[in-house]
Design a protein around this motif. Sequence first.
Motif, PDB file in Angstrom:
ATOM      1  N   SER A  54      -6.453  -0.023  33.937  1.00 53.80           N
ATOM      2  CA  SER A  54      -7.292   0.565  34.991  1.00 53.80           C
ATOM      3  C   SER A  54      -8.481  -0.340  35.285  1.00 53.80           C
ATOM      4  N   ALA A  55      -9.149  -0.812  34.246  1.00 52.53           N
ATOM      5  CA  ALA A  55     -10.306  -1.686  34.434  1.00 52.53           C
ATOM      6  C   ALA A  55      -9.901  -3.000  35.110  1.00 52.53           C
ATOM      7  N   ALA A  56      -8.808  -3.596  34.655  1.00 53.02           N
ATOM      8  CA  ALA A  56      -8.342  -4.851  35.249  1.00 53.02           C
ATOM      9  C   ALA A  56      -7.939  -4.659  36.710  1.00 53.02           C
ATOM     10  N   SER A  57      -7.273  -3.561  37.003  1.00 51.34           N
ATOM     11  CA  SER A  57      -6.820  -3.304  38.371  1.00 51.34           C
ATOM     12  C   SER A  57      -7.987  -3.086  39.317  1.00 51.34           C
ATOM     13  N   ILE A  58      -8.998  -2.357  38.862  1.00 44.54           N
ATOM     14  CA  ILE A  58     -10.183  -2.158  39.701  1.00 44.54           C
ATOM     15  C   ILE A  58     -10.868  -3.500  39.955  1.00 44.54           C
ATOM     16  N   GLY A  59     -11.030  -4.297  38.903  1.00 42.85           N
ATOM     17  CA  GLY A  59     -11.636  -5.610  39.075  1.00 42.85           C
ATOM     18  C   GLY A  59     -10.853  -6.481  40.039  1.00 42.85           C
ATOM     19  N   ALA A  60      -9.541  -6.479  39.902  1.00 38.55           N
ATOM     20  CA  ALA A  60      -8.706  -7.272  40.801  1.00 38.55           C
ATOM     21  C   ALA A  60      -8.842  -6.787  42.244  1.00 38.55           C
ATOM     22  N   PHE A  61      -8.834  -5.469  42.423  1.00 38.86           N
ATOM     23  CA  PHE A  61      -8.965  -4.889  43.763  1.00 38.86           C
ATOM     24  C   PHE A  61     -10.276  -5.327  44.425  1.00 38.86           C
ATOM     25  N   ASN A  63     -11.609  -8.079  44.231  1.00 40.53           N
ATOM     26  CA  ASN A  63     -11.532  -9.505  44.545  1.00 40.53           C
ATOM     27  C   ASN A  63     -10.555  -9.829  45.673  1.00 40.53           C
ATOM     28  N   ILE A  64     -10.050  -8.807  46.345  1.00 36.94           N
ATOM     29  CA  ILE A  64      -9.095  -9.042  47.444  1.00 36.94           C
ATOM     30  C   ILE A  64      -9.631  -8.447  48.740  1.00 36.94           C
ATOM     31  N   ASP A  65      -8.931  -8.719  49.818  1.00 37.14           N
ATOM     32  CA  ASP A  65      -9.179  -8.058  51.098  1.00 37.14           C
ATOM     33  C   ASP A  65      -8.150  -6.939  51.207  1.00 37.14           C
ATOM     34  N   PRO A  66      -8.563  -5.676  50.971  1.00 36.79           N
ATOM     35  CA  PRO A  66      -7.577  -4.579  50.958  1.00 36.79           C
ATOM     36  C   PRO A  66      -6.907  -4.326  52.301  1.00 36.79           C
ATOM     37  N   ALA A  67      -7.407  -4.904  53.369  1.00 40.16           N
ATOM     38  CA  ALA A  67      -6.735  -4.780  54.662  1.00 40.16           C
ATOM     39  C   ALA A  67      -5.526  -5.711  54.740  1.00 40.16           C
ATOM     40  N   LYS A  68      -5.484  -6.717  53.840  1.00 40.77           N
ATOM     41  CA  LYS A  68      -4.415  -7.704  53.881  1.00 40.77           C
ATOM     42  C   LYS A  68      -3.590  -7.768  52.598  1.00 40.77           C
ATOM     43  N   GLN A  69      -4.134  -7.258  51.487  1.00 43.27           N
ATOM     44  CA  GLN A  69      -3.491  -7.427  50.185  1.00 43.27           C
ATOM     45  C   GLN A  69      -3.571  -6.148  49.355  1.00 43.27           C
ATOM     46  N   GLN A  70      -2.733  -6.105  48.342  1.00 45.44           N
ATOM     47  CA  GLN A  70      -2.776  -5.045  47.334  1.00 45.44           C
ATOM     48  C   GLN A  70      -2.553  -5.703  45.976  1.00 45.44           C
ATOM     49  N   VAL A  71      -2.945  -5.011  44.911  1.00 45.95           N
ATOM     50  CA  VAL A  71      -2.774  -5.555  43.564  1.00 45.95           C
ATOM     51  C   VAL A  71      -1.906  -4.613  42.733  1.00 45.95           C
ATOM     52  N   THR A 102      -2.199 -14.451  41.569  1.00 41.46           N
ATOM     53  CA  THR A 102      -2.329 -13.730  40.298  1.00 41.46           C
ATOM     54  C   THR A 102      -3.773 -13.781  39.814  1.00 41.46           C
ATOM     55  N   MET A 103      -4.089 -12.813  38.985  1.00 42.32           N
ATOM     56  CA  MET A 103      -5.364 -12.791  38.281  1.00 42.32           C
ATOM     57  C   MET A 103      -5.068 -12.431  36.837  1.00 42.32           C
ATOM     58  N   VAL A 104      -5.890 -12.920  35.927  1.00 43.19           N
ATOM     59  CA  VAL A 104      -5.775 -12.560  34.518  1.00 43.19           C
ATOM     60  C   VAL A 104      -7.130 -12.003  34.096  1.00 43.19           C
ATOM     61  N   TRP A 105      -7.092 -10.815  33.514  1.00 44.33           N
ATOM     62  CA  TRP A 105      -8.305 -10.128  33.073  1.00 44.33           C
ATOM     63  C   TRP A 105      -8.254  -9.908  31.578  1.00 44.33           C
ATOM     64  N   GLU A 106      -9.388 -10.123  30.919  1.00 49.86           N
ATOM     65  CA  GLU A 106      -9.532  -9.835  29.488  1.00 49.86           C
ATOM     66  C   GLU A 106     -10.319  -8.543  29.361  1.00 49.86           C
ATOM     67  N   VAL A 124      -2.452  -9.500  36.796  1.00 48.91           N
ATOM     68  CA  VAL A 124      -2.357  -8.676  38.004  1.00 48.91           C
ATOM     69  C   VAL A 124      -1.813  -9.550  39.121  1.00 48.91           C
ATOM     70  N   GLY A 125      -0.809  -9.039  39.810  1.00 48.25           N
ATOM     71  CA  GLY A 125      -0.257  -9.741  40.963  1.00 48.25           C
ATOM     72  C   GLY A 125      -0.974  -9.342  42.239  1.00 48.25           C
ATOM     73  N   VAL A 126      -1.207 -10.316  43.114  1.00 47.40           N
ATOM     74  CA  VAL A 126      -1.800 -10.075  44.417  1.00 47.40           C
ATOM     75  C   VAL A 126      -0.683 -10.179  45.445  1.00 47.40           C
ATOM     76  N   VAL A 127      -0.443  -9.079  46.142  1.00 43.43           N
ATOM     77  CA  VAL A 127       0.700  -8.986  47.055  1.00 43.43           C
ATOM     78  C   VAL A 127       0.214  -8.758  48.471  1.00 43.43           C
ATOM     79  N   PRO A 128       0.718  -9.563  49.438  1.00 39.61           N
ATOM     80  CA  PRO A 128       0.326  -9.322  50.827  1.00 39.61           C
ATOM     81  C   PRO A 128       0.919  -8.001  51.316  1.00 39.61           C
ATOM     82  N   LEU A 129       0.147  -7.281  52.129  1.00 45.15           N
ATOM     83  CA  LEU A 129       0.658  -6.039  52.730  1.00 45.15           C
ATOM     84  C   LEU A 129       1.667  -6.393  53.811  1.00 45.15           C
ATOM     85  N   LYS A 130       2.714  -5.601  53.917  1.00 43.02           N
ATOM     86  CA  LYS A 130       3.707  -5.811  54.964  1.00 43.02           C
ATOM     87  C   LYS A 130       3.160  -5.280  56.278  1.00 43.02           C
ATOM     88  N   LYS A 131       3.422  -6.014  57.324  1.00 37.65           N
ATOM     89  CA  LYS A 131       2.916  -5.614  58.644  1.00 37.65           C
ATOM     90  C   LYS A 131       3.907  -4.766  59.382  1.00 37.65           C
TER      91      LYS A 131
END
Length: 131
Positions: A54-61, A63-71, A102-106, A124-131
Amino acid sequence: MNKTMMKNTLMEALGMEVLTADPTKVEIRMPVDHRTHQPMGFLHGGASVALAESAASIGAFLNIDPAKQQVFGVEINANHIKSARDGYVKGTATPAHIGKNTMVWEIQIVNEADELVCLSRCTVGVVPLKK
């Protein structure tokens, strides 16, 4: 993080509370109680892993543009160092690597005496949102 985002999630069910959330550090507190115990009355290792991811996912989120990507979590490991029966544990996630794909969180989880309970690493994988 917006508290409404936590509604009806595993984080809410386990009583997690986000203390700090920014792109370089996320801290989450979780109770050690009936929701997070294993049958013998100790903190369940799976609850620690849920806290770490949960902590890693929030941190990763953050660090992205949620309009274009998801983690999404890709891999997580956890070394359970010390047990806990009650009180709270706190997970602190910091990035070891922030990349385009990708991101790696400790994540260090400590008890109220600041003793290490669990040491985890989450990819954590960074995945582009499908249009």
